[in-house]
Scaffold this motif. Structure first.
Motif, PDB file in Angstrom:
ATOM      1  N   GLU A 161       0.840  -1.216   0.000  1.00 36.80           N
ATOM      2  CA  GLU A 161       0.000   0.000   0.000  1.00 36.80           C
ATOM      3  C   GLU A 161       0.871   1.261   0.000  1.00 36.80           C
ATOM      4  O   GLU A 161       0.506   2.267  -0.575  1.00 36.80           O
ATOM      5  CB  GLU A 161      -0.893   0.031   1.260  1.00 36.80           C
ATOM      6  N   ASN A 163       3.616   1.533  -1.410  1.00 40.08           N
ATOM      7  CA  ASN A 163       4.432   1.502  -2.638  1.00 40.08           C
ATOM      8  C   ASN A 163       5.928   1.391  -2.333  1.00 40.08           C
ATOM      9  O   ASN A 163       6.753   2.055  -2.944  1.00 40.08           O
ATOM     10  CB  ASN A 163       4.156   2.751  -3.489  1.00 40.08           C
ATOM     11  N   ARG A 205      -6.661  -0.095  -8.442  1.00 39.31           N
ATOM     12  CA  ARG A 205      -6.040   0.916  -7.581  1.00 39.31           C
ATOM     13  C   ARG A 205      -4.586   0.526  -7.266  1.00 39.31           C
ATOM     14  O   ARG A 205      -3.674   1.347  -7.343  1.00 39.31           O
ATOM     15  CB  ARG A 205      -6.844   1.045  -6.273  1.00 39.31           C
ATOM     16  N   CYS A 209      -1.321   2.587  -8.250  1.00 42.42           N
ATOM     17  CA  CYS A 209      -0.456   3.052  -7.150  1.00 42.42           C
ATOM     18  C   CYS A 209       0.973   2.508  -7.306  1.00 42.42           C
ATOM     19  O   CYS A 209       1.954   3.213  -7.064  1.00 42.42           O
ATOM     20  CB  CYS A 209      -1.128   2.666  -5.844  1.00 42.42           C
TER      21      CYS A 209
END
Ligand SMILES: C[S@@+](CC[C@H](N)C(=O)[O-])C[C@H]1O[C@@H](n2cnc3c(N)ncnc32)[C@H](O)[C@@H]1O
Length: 270
Positions: A161, A163, A205, A209
């Motif tokens: 999340e 990255n 998403r 991302c």
């Protein structure tokens, strides 16, 4: 479709660290390919699998390389002979090699131990490699090792999340290692897509991302119906198994992301 047929089809999508990198190949070149004794007598080499990066190493003129892989699809789709030395690929199992005792000066493999059936399978595998190695010959294996202190799947998804994971394959390996039990238990690869679904509601998403293509992310789905199990020893567990039959000479821990879990070890046959 079998796990390895699927693997053959997706071969070109498989990236680092699942395939050996320049740093790993340089280490192999300096530590085993360029041995002065091979100028007198070129080596007989056994390649475990058909990894093109290893086939293509600058083997000394006159070397002979035999690749052994159980999968016809991998031989058909991925095997490519060396341009200048005699090389051949045959079907066979690494724990029952179709070769005589003491027939090789070098054995090289990438990630093979992970595919053996727990500790007993790994012991059978190394004992079989010792059978076909000549005294003084070398085994070079890149290992995939799980950390001594395991990560949790939640930690891996948190870093996803944020990255902070360099590519999808690093993520996949970290996730499988986080889902891994003891060396006896290993990890069933089908656990990975289920776990993904628990933590990720929206693939698009994540793709935006991380910048990872959706066609790469969906390769995780290929694991859903697979019964394959991977076994990631810790480095200590792997060394204990290898040392039952062979003598440790060198270890190289590469500097790329997750390299600490992808060491190449070199062992000598007594
Ligand atoms: C060398 S390993 C790993 C190579 C690379 N690091 C990767 O991730 O694909 C992959 C190969 O091992 C072969 N393989 C797996 N278990 C085997 C066994 N017990 N005997 C012979 N070949 C095996 C598979 O068919 C596949 O071609």
């Amino acid at each position: 479709m079998s796990h390895w047929n699927q693997h053959a089809r997706q071969w070109r999508k498989i990236g680092p660290p699942l395939r050996p990198q320049a740093e790993d190949l340089d280490f192999l070149t300096h530590s085993i390919v360029n041995q002065p004794r091979f100028t007198q007598k070129p080596p007989d080499i056994l390649l475990l699998g058909v990894t093109p990066e290893i086939t293509g190493l600058p083997w000394p003129p006159g070397s002979r390389l035999l690749a052994v892989d159980q999968s016809e699809a991998m031989i058909r789709e991925v095997w490519s002979p060396h341009p200048t030395i005699l090389s051949n690929a045959v079907r066979g199992k690494w724990c029952q090699l179709p070769t005589d005792n003491h027939s090789f000066d070098l054995i090289v493999g990438d990630g093979c131990m992970t595919l053996m059936d727990a500790e007993q399978g790994m012991l059978r595998f190394i004992s079989e490699l010792r059978r076909v190695l000549r005294p003084g010959g070398h085994l070079a294996l890149r290992l995939f090792v799980r950390p001594d202190v395991p990560e949790s799947p939640g930690q891996v998804f948190t870093e996803l999340e944020q990255n902070r994971i360099g590519n999808f394959h690093i993520f996949k390996w970290r996730l499988l290692m986080a889902l891994h039990g003891t060396l006896q238990e290993g990890v069933t690869v089908s656990q990975a897509p289920d776990c993904w679904r628990q933590f990720v509601a929206d693939d698009d998403r994540i793709s935006i991302c991380t910048g990872w293509e959706k066609t790469t992310i969906v390769t995780l789905e290929a694991y859903r119906n697979s019964t394959a199990r991977y076994y990631f020893p810790t480095l200590g567990e792997a060394r204990a198994i290898l040392s039952r039959y062979l003598i440790e000479e060198r270890i190289c821990t590469p500097s790329y992301e997750l390299g600490d879990r992808c060491p190449t070890v070199i062992y000598r046959c007594p």
